[in-house]
Design an enzyme around this catalytic site. Structure first.
Site, mmCIF file in Angstrom:
data_model
loop_
_atom_site.group_PDB
_atom_site.id
_atom_site.type_symbol
_atom_site.label_atom_id
_atom_site.label_comp_id
_atom_site.label_asym_id
_atom_site.label_seq_id
_atom_site.Cartn_x
_atom_site.Cartn_y
_atom_site.Cartn_z
ATOM 1 N N THR A 1 8.972 -11.924 -31.184
ATOM 2 C CA THR A 1 9.464 -10.969 -30.601
ATOM 3 C C THR A 1 10.463 -10.440 -30.907
ATOM 4 O O THR A 1 10.859 -9.052 -31.103
ATOM 5 C CB THR A 1 9.470 -11.422 -29.125
ATOM 6 N N GLU B 1 3.415 5.951 -34.569
ATOM 7 C CA GLU B 1 3.337 5.010 -35.432
ATOM 8 C C GLU B 1 1.993 5.187 -36.068
ATOM 9 O O GLU B 1 1.065 5.990 -35.559
ATOM 10 C CB GLU B 1 3.622 3.581 -35.313
ATOM 11 N N HIS C 1 0.963 -5.491 -43.520
ATOM 12 C CA HIS C 1 2.049 -4.599 -43.045
ATOM 13 C C HIS C 1 2.025 -3.674 -44.443
ATOM 14 O O HIS C 1 2.586 -4.496 -45.438
ATOM 15 C CB HIS C 1 3.273 -4.853 -42.321
ATOM 16 N N ARG D 1 -2.850 1.049 -40.338
ATOM 17 C CA ARG D 1 -2.128 0.257 -41.217
ATOM 18 C C ARG D 1 -3.097 -0.208 -42.338
ATOM 19 O O ARG D 1 -2.511 -0.307 -43.590
ATOM 20 C CB ARG D 1 -1.747 -0.975 -40.507
ATOM 21 N N HIS E 1 1.253 -9.740 -41.775
ATOM 22 C CA HIS E 1 2.226 -9.169 -40.596
ATOM 23 C C HIS E 1 1.688 -9.964 -39.285
ATOM 24 O O HIS E 1 2.586 -10.394 -38.509
ATOM 25 C CB HIS E 1 2.212 -7.950 -40.665
ATOM 26 N N ARG F 1 -5.098 -4.377 -35.823
ATOM 27 C CA ARG F 1 -4.426 -4.249 -34.652
ATOM 28 C C ARG F 1 -3.462 -2.667 -34.809
ATOM 29 O O ARG F 1 -3.138 -2.517 -35.838
ATOM 30 C CB ARG F 1 -3.190 -5.197 -34.479
HETATM 31 C C1 SIN Z 1 6.544 -1.662 -37.227
HETATM 32 O O1 SIN Z 1 7.699 -1.414 -36.547
HETATM 33 O O2 SIN Z 1 6.128 -1.265 -38.190
HETATM 34 C C2 SIN Z 1 5.478 -2.968 -36.538
HETATM 35 C C3 SIN Z 1 5.312 -2.650 -35.166
HETATM 36 C C4 SIN Z 1 4.093 -3.396 -35.077
HETATM 37 O O3 SIN Z 1 3.662 -4.412 -35.826
HETATM 38 O O4 SIN Z 1 3.412 -3.050 -34.294
#
Ligand code: SIN
Length: 560
Positions: A65, A136, A257, A306, A367, A402
């Site tokens: 976190t 995002e 990621h 992603r 990630h 995710r």
């Molecule tokens: C990020 O800030 O790219 C990661 C956010 C996430 O893992 O949802």
């Protein structure tokens, strides 16, 4: 399906090799883990279930976190709605989500975030006092609340720790590794063995007799050589639950990621994340010729989900032989960098890159674990009295990939739900029955070899040949005699247990779906592979089942 049968015929250790408990204490509920999921559960259970004990392997803020950058997603902005958030989540999840769990996530999410604000979390605001929301990958709306620019997790963690400090009823034990669950004669939770590195009364291995355990111990990123996860993410909660007989699900869906800062060919362990929010604010990926390669790959280009971006980068790396690609965020300018991404700016500079003047070298790294301990819509596992929430759990909201910034939200929403039902179903105290199954231990010294094996054979791009070789390599590591009983060996044993199941699941899933990418099965196969791989132990016998289900992103339920 692969002709090699899953290892359901062998035997597996039923517990870790550890000294008998040297001390015993009692609690009503033990929460394992101290990130957003664990502390939310503890705060909401307090006053409703007797003694709540939070145990955490390191210090309170050492988990994932604290490291979260981008933020927390919720339909809070003008023009947005839970239905739109639902659609983006289901599409990113590539047909493997639980549609009911997703609906709960997106409809309860906004209130859960408002509650976090009421608790003291200070999200970034516009001058008019409205939440500043960003975008995002995979999101069609600006719906990511952030704090301190790019220090969202740290601010959430700070506010939760402050709230725990205001709740003297919550007891916290740091440096406490969960070793194994203790079960009663009915197969439900009776307690938990812990190894505490402390002083005085609770030092060494001991037992907490309790009526429920909430696992909120995070993910498994340390299975791989390069990960954004902190060192504590060794899959302990999943392994503890598995040894006790709980069902694990979707372990093959590990998210890589796309933009993790590349620090050189020999860099191992936790690597610096360059948040997707940097792309959300206008940065873009380029290859070594300066070409914007995401254009034309997906309608959202650099903000594609992603898995799409990670695959595009990996393909180019393989085709060109370059060890990384580049992120161009120079045009954002110094003032913007300092205000919006101060943590990432400092990290880049620490590693000799000035993102205002230089391109940032990036490559995919592990990630997030989308799978974990299978739970129902109230966080219940398959063991009476055992609940799971956050990354350790598989609630079904993430499917095969995710959606960005849904992880903090999942911990928040499902911990609230656990706290709603748990007080009403608290078990009577039961005596733990002794466990006759063999104990296991892997040598702590094989950690690095295990991570290399998993990265090479079960990483971002997988094949049957590689996965089989990887499983053989893991078997060889398991055979080496353990040099010492202790935290290193316990963690590596947990890593090996989870790695083996992950590689088994990846071998059985003969398709490419979301974050699971098979070079020998490049297409998604809804007719044959839609569903979940479940793993559990019956006594010391590993069991596997494939639970078929309709793809969640092609149902009429998905709002337009
Ligand atoms: C990020 O800030 O790219 C990661 C956010 C996430 O893992 O949802």
């Amino acid at each position: 399906m692969d002709p090699r049968p899953p290892r359901t015929t062998g035997r597996a250790p039923g517990r870790l090799l550890a000294p008998d408990p040297g001390w015993t204490t009692e609690a009503d509920v033990v929460v394992v883990g101290s990130g957003i999921a664990g502390l939310t559960a503890a705060l909401r259970l307090t006053g409703r279930v007797g003694r709540v004990l939070v145990v955490t392997k390191d210090v309170l803020d050492a988990g994932s976190t604290q490291w979260a950058q981008g933020g927390i997603a919720a339909a809070l902005g003008p023009g947005d709605s839970p239905a739109q958030h639902e659609r983006d989540t289901l599409v990113a999840g590539a047909g493997a989500c639980d549609a009911d769990a997703v609906r709960i996530l997106v409809t309860e999410g906004p209130d859960a975030v408002r509650e976090l604000i009421a608790l003291g979390t200070q999200f970034d605001l516009h001058p008019d006092g409205e939440l500043s929301l960003t975008r995002e990958g995979g999101h069609h709306r600006d719906r990511i609340a952030h704090a301190g620019g790019d220090a969202t997790g740290a601010e959430i963690q700070r506010s939760l720790i402050a709230a725990v400090a205001r709740s003297p009823e919550i007891e916290v034990v740091e440096h406490a590794l969960a070793v194994d669950l203790q079960l009663g004669a009915d197969g439900g939770v009776a307690g938990l063995t812990l190894h505490v590195m402390g002083e005085g009364q609770h030092d060494g291995v001991g037992a907490v007799r309790c009526r429920a355990v909430v696992l909120a111990s995070g993910g498994l990123g340390q299975v791989f050589s390069q990960t954004t996860n902190p060192p504590v993410s060794t899959g302990d909660g999943m392994a503890v639950a598995y040894r006790a007989g709980a069902v694990l699900r979707d372990l093959e869906f590990v998210q890589f990621h796309p933009t993790v800062m590349w620090l050189g060919p020999d860099s191992r362990g936790q690597q610096p994340l360059i948040s997707e929010a940097v792309r959300g604010e206008g940065a873009f990926l380029v290859d070594w010729e300066g070409r914007r390669f995401m254009q034309g790959v997906h309608e959202l280009a650099d903000l594609a989900p992603r898995d799409v971006v990670a695959k595009a980068i990996t393909r180019l790396m393989m085709e060109t032989g370059h060890p990384h690609m580049w992120l161009d965020a120079r045009h954002l300018g110094l003032e913007f960098w300092e205000r919006r991404f101060p943590t990432i700016l400092a990290t880049c500079r620490r590693h000799g890159v000035d993102p205002v003047a230089d391109l940032i070298p990036v490559a995919p790294a592990c990630h997030y674990a989308s799978g974990g301990v299978a739970t129902d819509l109230w966080g219940r596992s398959s063991i009476p009295g055992l609940y799971a929430t956050g990354e350790v759990a598989c609630s079904g909201v993430h499917g095969a990939n995710r959606l960005a910034s849904n992880s903090l939200l999942e911990g928040l929403v499902f911990s609230r739900r656990i706290a709603e039902v748990l007080p009403g179903e608290l078990r009577d105290r039961t005596e733990p029955v002794s466990d006759p199954r063999p104990a296991g231990l892997v040598d702590g010294g094989v950690r690095r070899a295990l991570q290399e094996e998993m990265t090479t054979r079960a990483g971002v791009l997988r094949s049957a040949e590689g996965l089989r070789a990887g499983l053989n390599g893991l078997d060889e590591l398991a055979e080496l005699p353990a040099a010492a009983v202790g935290q290193d060996s316990w963690e590596v044993t947990n890593l090996l247990t989870i790695s083996t199941l992950l590689a088994e699941a990846a071998l059985l899933r003969e398709e490419t779906r979301g974050s699971h990418w098979r070079e020998d099965f490049p297409d998604r196969d809804d007719a044959g592979q839609s569903g979940h791989h479940d793993w559990w132990l019956e006594g010391d016998r590993p069991r596997h089942a494939f639970r078929a289900g309709a793809p969640s992103d092609t149902t009429a339920e998905v709002p337009a």
